[in-house]
Design a protein around this motif. Structure first.
Motif, PDB file in Angstrom:
ATOM      1  N   ASP A  38       0.842  -1.186   0.000  1.00 32.06           N
ATOM      2  CA  ASP A  38       0.000   0.000   0.000  1.00 32.06           C
ATOM      3  C   ASP A  38       0.879   1.238   0.000  1.00 32.06           C
ATOM      4  N   LYS A  39       0.996   1.853  -1.150  1.00 33.06           N
ATOM      5  CA  LYS A  39       1.863   3.019  -1.292  1.00 33.06           C
ATOM      6  C   LYS A  39       1.443   4.149  -0.352  1.00 33.06           C
ATOM      7  N   ASP A  40       0.139   4.347  -0.143  1.00 30.51           N
ATOM      8  CA  ASP A  40      -0.311   5.404   0.765  1.00 30.51           C
ATOM      9  C   ASP A  40       0.209   5.174   2.181  1.00 30.51           C
ATOM     10  N   GLU A  41       0.237   3.922   2.617  1.00 36.59           N
ATOM     11  CA  GLU A  41       0.746   3.632   3.957  1.00 36.59           C
ATOM     12  C   GLU A  41       2.235   3.933   4.049  1.00 36.59           C
ATOM     13  N   VAL A  42       2.975   3.679   2.984  1.00 37.13           N
ATOM     14  CA  VAL A  42       4.405   3.991   2.960  1.00 37.13           C
ATOM     15  C   VAL A  42       4.600   5.504   3.030  1.00 37.13           C
ATOM     16  N   ILE A  43       3.839   6.227   2.238  1.00 41.50           N
ATOM     17  CA  ILE A  43       3.952   7.684   2.238  1.00 41.50           C
ATOM     18  C   ILE A  43       3.559   8.237   3.609  1.00 41.50           C
ATOM     19  N   LEU A  44       2.519   7.680   4.210  1.00 39.49           N
ATOM     20  CA  LEU A  44       2.091   8.124   5.534  1.00 39.49           C
ATOM     21  C   LEU A  44       3.174   7.832   6.575  1.00 39.49           C
ATOM     22  N   ALA A  45       3.766   6.651   6.531  1.00 42.95           N
ATOM     23  CA  ALA A  45       4.847   6.317   7.464  1.00 42.95           C
ATOM     24  C   ALA A  45       6.015   7.285   7.284  1.00 42.95           C
ATOM     25  N   ALA A  46       6.326   7.609   6.034  1.00 41.31           N
ATOM     26  CA  ALA A  46       7.399   8.570   5.763  1.00 41.31           C
ATOM     27  C   ALA A  46       7.042   9.941   6.321  1.00 41.31           C
ATOM     28  N   LEU A  47       5.811  10.353   6.137  1.00 45.11           N
ATOM     29  CA  LEU A  47       5.376  11.645   6.669  1.00 45.11           C
ATOM     30  C   LEU A  47       5.538  11.691   8.178  1.00 45.11           C
ATOM     31  N   LEU A  48       5.079  10.664   8.871  1.00 44.49           N
ATOM     32  CA  LEU A  48       5.159  10.657  10.330  1.00 44.49           C
ATOM     33  C   LEU A  48       6.610  10.714  10.791  1.00 44.49           C
ATOM     34  N   PHE A  49       7.475  10.040  10.075  1.00 48.64           N
ATOM     35  CA  PHE A  49       8.908  10.064  10.385  1.00 48.64           C
ATOM     36  C   PHE A  49       9.482  11.467  10.223  1.00 48.64           C
ATOM     37  N   VAL A  50       9.225  12.105   9.084  1.00 43.62           N
ATOM     38  CA  VAL A  50       9.824  13.423   8.844  1.00 43.62           C
ATOM     39  C   VAL A  50       9.112  14.520   9.636  1.00 43.62           C
ATOM     40  N   ASP A  51       7.821  14.362   9.881  1.00 46.28           N
ATOM     41  CA  ASP A  51       7.100  15.353  10.673  1.00 46.28           C
ATOM     42  C   ASP A  51       7.700  15.425  12.075  1.00 46.28           C
ATOM     43  N   THR A  52       8.034  14.284  12.645  1.00 47.91           N
ATOM     44  CA  THR A  52       8.674  14.247  13.954  1.00 47.91           C
ATOM     45  C   THR A  52      10.017  14.960  13.914  1.00 47.91           C
ATOM     46  N   ALA A  53      10.798  14.711  12.879  1.00 41.79           N
ATOM     47  CA  ALA A  53      12.111  15.354  12.758  1.00 41.79           C
ATOM     48  C   ALA A  53      11.979  16.859  12.558  1.00 41.79           C
ATOM     49  N   MET A  54      11.021  17.283  11.742  1.00 36.81           N
ATOM     50  CA  MET A  54      10.837  18.715  11.476  1.00 36.81           C
ATOM     51  C   MET A  54      10.395  19.442  12.749  1.00 36.81           C
ATOM     52  N   SER A  97      -3.740  14.739  -2.364  1.00 39.19           N
ATOM     53  CA  SER A  97      -4.808  15.227  -3.243  1.00 39.19           C
ATOM     54  C   SER A  97      -5.565  14.082  -3.910  1.00 39.19           C
ATOM     55  N   ARG A  98      -5.007  12.867  -3.838  1.00 37.63           N
ATOM     56  CA  ARG A  98      -5.640  11.707  -4.475  1.00 37.63           C
ATOM     57  C   ARG A  98      -6.066  10.625  -3.483  1.00 37.63           C
ATOM     58  N   SER A  99      -5.924  10.891  -2.193  1.00 37.26           N
ATOM     59  CA  SER A  99      -6.199   9.840  -1.215  1.00 37.26           C
ATOM     60  C   SER A  99      -6.912  10.420   0.001  1.00 37.26           C
ATOM     61  N   GLU A 100      -8.073   9.854   0.316  1.00 37.58           N
ATOM     62  CA  GLU A 100      -8.812  10.314   1.502  1.00 37.58           C
ATOM     63  C   GLU A 100      -8.019  10.057   2.777  1.00 37.58           C
ATOM     64  N   LEU A 101      -7.361   8.904   2.866  1.00 30.56           N
ATOM     65  CA  LEU A 101      -6.536   8.588   4.031  1.00 30.56           C
ATOM     66  C   LEU A 101      -5.453   9.649   4.225  1.00 30.56           C
ATOM     67  N   LEU A 102      -4.722   9.941   3.162  1.00 27.00           N
ATOM     68  CA  LEU A 102      -3.637  10.917   3.267  1.00 27.00           C
ATOM     69  C   LEU A 102      -4.173  12.327   3.482  1.00 27.00           C
ATOM     70  N   MET A 103      -5.311  12.654   2.876  1.00 24.74           N
ATOM     71  CA  MET A 103      -5.878  13.990   3.051  1.00 24.74           C
ATOM     72  C   MET A 103      -6.241  14.238   4.503  1.00 24.74           C
ATOM     73  N   SER A 104      -6.780  13.232   5.186  1.00 28.20           N
ATOM     74  CA  SER A 104      -7.130  13.434   6.597  1.00 28.20           C
ATOM     75  C   SER A 104      -5.872  13.690   7.428  1.00 28.20           C
ATOM     76  N   HIS A 105      -4.789  12.996   7.117  1.00 30.59           N
ATOM     77  CA  HIS A 105      -3.530  13.227   7.824  1.00 30.59           C
ATOM     78  C   HIS A 105      -2.903  14.562   7.418  1.00 30.59           C
ATOM     79  N   TYR A 106      -3.065  14.927   6.168  1.00 30.49           N
ATOM     80  CA  TYR A 106      -2.574  16.231   5.689  1.00 30.49           C
ATOM     81  C   TYR A 106      -3.249  17.360   6.466  1.00 30.49           C
ATOM     82  N   ARG A 107      -4.570  17.266   6.600  1.00 29.10           N
ATOM     83  CA  ARG A 107      -5.307  18.307   7.341  1.00 29.10           C
ATOM     84  C   ARG A 107      -4.882  18.336   8.809  1.00 29.10           C
ATOM     85  N   ALA A 108      -4.717  17.166   9.403  1.00 33.14           N
ATOM     86  CA  ALA A 108      -4.294  17.110  10.809  1.00 33.14           C
ATOM     87  C   ALA A 108      -2.888  17.694  10.979  1.00 33.14           C
ATOM     88  N   ALA A 109      -1.985  17.378  10.053  1.00 30.90           N
ATOM     89  CA  ALA A 109      -0.619  17.911  10.133  1.00 30.90           C
ATOM     90  C   ALA A 109      -0.625  19.426   9.968  1.00 30.90           C
TER      91      ALA A 109
END
Length: 187
Positions: A38-54, A97-109
């Motif tokens: 699931d590419k979205d899950e990979v992208i989400l995991a990457a986001l959580l990793f870099v969001d913590t670092a940022m 912009s293409r994934s409801e799962l990622l959009m919800s995390h985008y808004r939360a971030a």
């Protein structure tokens, strides 16, 4: 196959990806790695990793008593690790912009970043500032981050710092006591 945009190591809890797998986050919808289900899950995991670092870079700058400008600059892409983090963020925003799962995390971030900016601005510049001021700072930091991560040669640290400084200085002279455009900036 798709051209990799970012390559980095990421500890990931997803069994399909593995614990310390090199992940290739691509800008296309395709992903040719059969271990990634699931590419979205990979992208989400990457986001959580870099969001913590940022966030950690911003927090460390604030804890060390750095100026508001220095703290905001610490959140920008000014070294290889922070440029990588911003590139991940750019891939994430595109995919959101293409994934409801990622959009919800985008808004939360974005909400969390806006809340952090509001708190930092209020602490540093006083309670007269409001969410619109934080939105302005977030928009400026995000725009600089996008441009500097894509073209670090044209966006060196000094240029990033100058624009953040100018934005913060403009906020210091805002006077909202009289409604209307003429009250937004006092000489």
């Amino acid at each position: 196959g798709p051209t990799p945009v970012i390559v980095f190591s990421l500890p990931c809890s997803k069994k399909a990806v593995g614990s310390e797998t090199i992940l290739h986050v691509t800008s296309s919808r395709e992903h040719n790695d059969p271990t990634v289900t699931d590419k979205d899950e990979v992208i989400l995991a990457a986001l959580l990793f870099v969001d913590t670092a940022m966030r950690a870079r911003l927090d460390v700058a604030l804890e060390r008593g750095k100026s508001l400008v220095d703290a905001l600059v610490a959140a920008l892409p000014n070294d290889p690790a922070s440029r990588r983090d911003w590139r991940v963020w750019r891939v994430f925003t595109d995919a959101a912009s293409r994934s409801e799962l990622l959009m919800s995390h985008y808004r939360a971030a974005n909400t969390a970043w806006l809340n952090t900016a509001t708190d930092v601005l209020t602490d540093q510049l006083g309670p007269r500032l409001d969410e619109r001021d934080a939105q302005l700072v977030v928009a400026v930091v995000d725009a600089i981050g996008d441009m500097a991560s894509a073209d670090p040669t044209s966006w060196p640290l000094d240029r990033q710092r100058q624009l953040i400084h100018r934005c913060v200085e403009r906020l210091k002279v805002v006077d909202d006591s009289v409604p209307g455009p003429s009250s937004e900036r006092q000489p």
